[in-house]
Scaffold this motif. Structure first.
Motif, PDB file in Angstrom:
ATOM      1  N   TRP A 164       8.305  29.070  39.595  1.00  0.00           N
ATOM      2  CA  TRP A 164       9.400  30.200  40.031  1.00  0.00           C
ATOM      3  C   TRP A 164       8.823  31.088  41.431  1.00  0.00           C
ATOM      4  N   ARG A 165       7.550  31.192  41.533  1.00  0.00           N
ATOM      5  CA  ARG A 165       6.992  32.205  42.480  1.00  0.00           C
ATOM      6  C   ARG A 165       7.401  31.617  43.642  1.00  0.00           C
ATOM      7  N   ALA A 166       7.276  30.246  43.848  1.00  0.00           N
ATOM      8  CA  ALA A 166       7.405  29.877  45.250  1.00  0.00           C
ATOM      9  C   ALA A 166       8.842  29.746  45.617  1.00  0.00           C
ATOM     10  N   ARG A 167       9.653  29.602  44.523  1.00  0.00           N
ATOM     11  CA  ARG A 167      11.129  29.534  44.572  1.00  0.00           C
ATOM     12  C   ARG A 167      11.595  30.940  45.040  1.00  0.00           C
ATOM     13  N   VAL A 168      11.018  31.905  44.245  1.00  0.00           N
ATOM     14  CA  VAL A 168      11.489  33.375  44.692  1.00  0.00           C
ATOM     15  C   VAL A 168      10.972  33.780  46.265  1.00  0.00           C
ATOM     16  N   GLU A 169       9.703  33.269  46.648  1.00  0.00           N
ATOM     17  CA  GLU A 169       9.187  33.669  47.623  1.00  0.00           C
ATOM     18  C   GLU A 169      10.293  33.103  48.913  1.00  0.00           C
ATOM     19  N   ARG A 170      10.691  31.597  48.541  1.00  0.00           N
ATOM     20  CA  ARG A 170      11.606  31.137  49.606  1.00  0.00           C
ATOM     21  C   ARG A 170      12.738  31.701  49.719  1.00  0.00           C
TER      22      ARG A 170
ATOM     23  N   LEU B 140      16.881  39.409  41.230  1.00  0.00           N
ATOM     24  CA  LEU B 140      17.607  39.029  42.186  1.00  0.00           C
ATOM     25  C   LEU B 140      17.855  40.169  43.128  1.00  0.00           C
ATOM     26  N   ALA B 141      18.579  41.362  42.340  1.00  0.00           N
ATOM     27  CA  ALA B 141      18.805  42.540  43.105  1.00  0.00           C
ATOM     28  C   ALA B 141      17.469  43.374  43.735  1.00  0.00           C
ATOM     29  N   LEU B 142      16.255  43.146  42.924  1.00  0.00           N
ATOM     30  CA  LEU B 142      15.156  43.760  43.355  1.00  0.00           C
ATOM     31  C   LEU B 142      14.558  42.847  44.671  1.00  0.00           C
ATOM     32  N   VAL B 143      14.687  41.911  44.644  1.00  0.00           N
ATOM     33  CA  VAL B 143      14.367  40.999  45.753  1.00  0.00           C
ATOM     34  C   VAL B 143      14.960  41.120  47.000  1.00  0.00           C
ATOM     35  N   GLY B 144      16.652  41.264  46.511  1.00  0.00           N
ATOM     36  CA  GLY B 144      17.472  41.320  47.699  1.00  0.00           C
ATOM     37  C   GLY B 144      17.325  42.667  48.436  1.00  0.00           C
ATOM     38  N   ALA B 145      17.057  43.882  47.608  1.00  0.00           N
ATOM     39  CA  ALA B 145      16.832  45.181  48.042  1.00  0.00           C
ATOM     40  C   ALA B 145      15.819  45.275  49.050  1.00  0.00           C
ATOM     41  N   TYR B 146      14.640  44.785  48.752  1.00  0.00           N
ATOM     42  CA  TYR B 146      13.556  44.726  49.269  1.00  0.00           C
ATOM     43  C   TYR B 146      13.615  43.764  50.670  1.00  0.00           C
ATOM     44  N   VAL B 147      14.139  42.622  50.594  1.00  0.00           N
ATOM     45  CA  VAL B 147      14.431  41.992  51.985  1.00  0.00           C
ATOM     46  C   VAL B 147      15.354  42.865  52.919  1.00  0.00           C
TER      47      VAL B 147
END
Length: 256
Positions: free
Chosen positions: A106-112, A166-173
């Motif tokens: 999961w970590r590699a997938r989210v990082e990608r 996903l919302a957290l990752v999206g907001a960070y990026v």
């Protein structure tokens, strides 16, 4: 910076454009040696204009000029600018999910996912000018959401937690991308690199005032300046923040 809000167009026309029949977009041999004008060509031209000049410069006239056609001819294929922006966003979202091999874990997938989204902002900086709290409900948007959710499926999170991660990752990026894009454009807009800017200001700092009241700012700022030859490095900050973000998500997952 101009901000455009998704969903201002006519819902029926927008959805018809988003879910148009691909077979109708096929180009036929033109009479004058020019490809037939289609919705796909109009959308592609609009994206090229926005990539080059920003969303503030986008207009139906500008797109028509880019295609070498009359402005009114565009309205046969696209109802207006509001609908056009919706479908532009949905179209570029398709770039984030490909047939490339999916990383293990999961970590590699989210990082990608994070890196793919940062790359999308680099290619199309105008996305930062779009307020997409009400996303276009097209195949690009839904395909992107499906693709990104699959990175989190089956690892112990609830459906709402998957959505919130996903919302957290999206907001960070999104926030990091603004710094990366602005840093990349700074030299172009000012005619001066970060290092040149730093060197131009450095001789005047000592004479500008007494900085002894800011010991931490002086110490940390000096360390950053020496490391990056600039006031900051958005690329390094992105990497650092992404690692810490993934660490936090790991705590949530491992707690299960």
């Amino acid at each position: 910076m101009t901000t455009e809000y998704i969903g201002r167009g006519d819902p029926a026309r927008t959805l018809a454009l988003l879910w148009r029949d691909p077979s109708r977009a096929r180009e036929r041999a033109p009479r004058k040696g020019r490809p037939e004008l289609t919705a796909d060509r109009v959308i592609a031209a609009a994206i090229e204009v926005a990539d080059a000049e920003g969303l503030g410069a986008l207009s139906m006239r500008k797109v028509a000029d880019h295609l070498g056609v009359g402005t009114m001819s565009l309205y046969t294929h696209v109802p207006g600018k509001a609908e056009l922006i919706d479908v532009m966003l949905d179209t570029v979202f398709k770039e984030t999910f490909t047939d490339a091999q999916v990383p293990h874990g999961w970590r590699a997938r989210v990082e990608r996912i994070a890196r793919d989204n940062l790359a999308l902002y680099r290619r199309h900086p105008w996305i930062l000018q779009v307020a997409a709290g009400r996303p276009p409900l097209g195949p690009g948007t839904l395909g992107k959401y499906e693709h990104e959710l699959s990175a989190l499926d089956g690892i112990g999170l609830t459906d709402l937690e998957m959505d919130n991660v996903l919302a957290l990752v999206g907001a960070y990026v999104h926030g990091a991308a603004r710094g990366v894009v602005e840093s990349a454009r700074a030299a172009q807009e000012t005619g001066m690199t970060d290092e040149e800017w730093w060197r131009a200001h450095e001789p005047f700092l000592a004479a500008a005032g007494d900085f002894s009241a800011y010991p931490l700012a002086g110490r940390v700022g000096t360390a950053s300046g020496e490391a990056y030859n600039a006031a900051s490095n958005p690329e390094v900050a992105f990497e650092f923040g992404l690692a810490r973000l993934l660490d936090g998500i790991a705590v949530l997952i491992e707690g299960r």
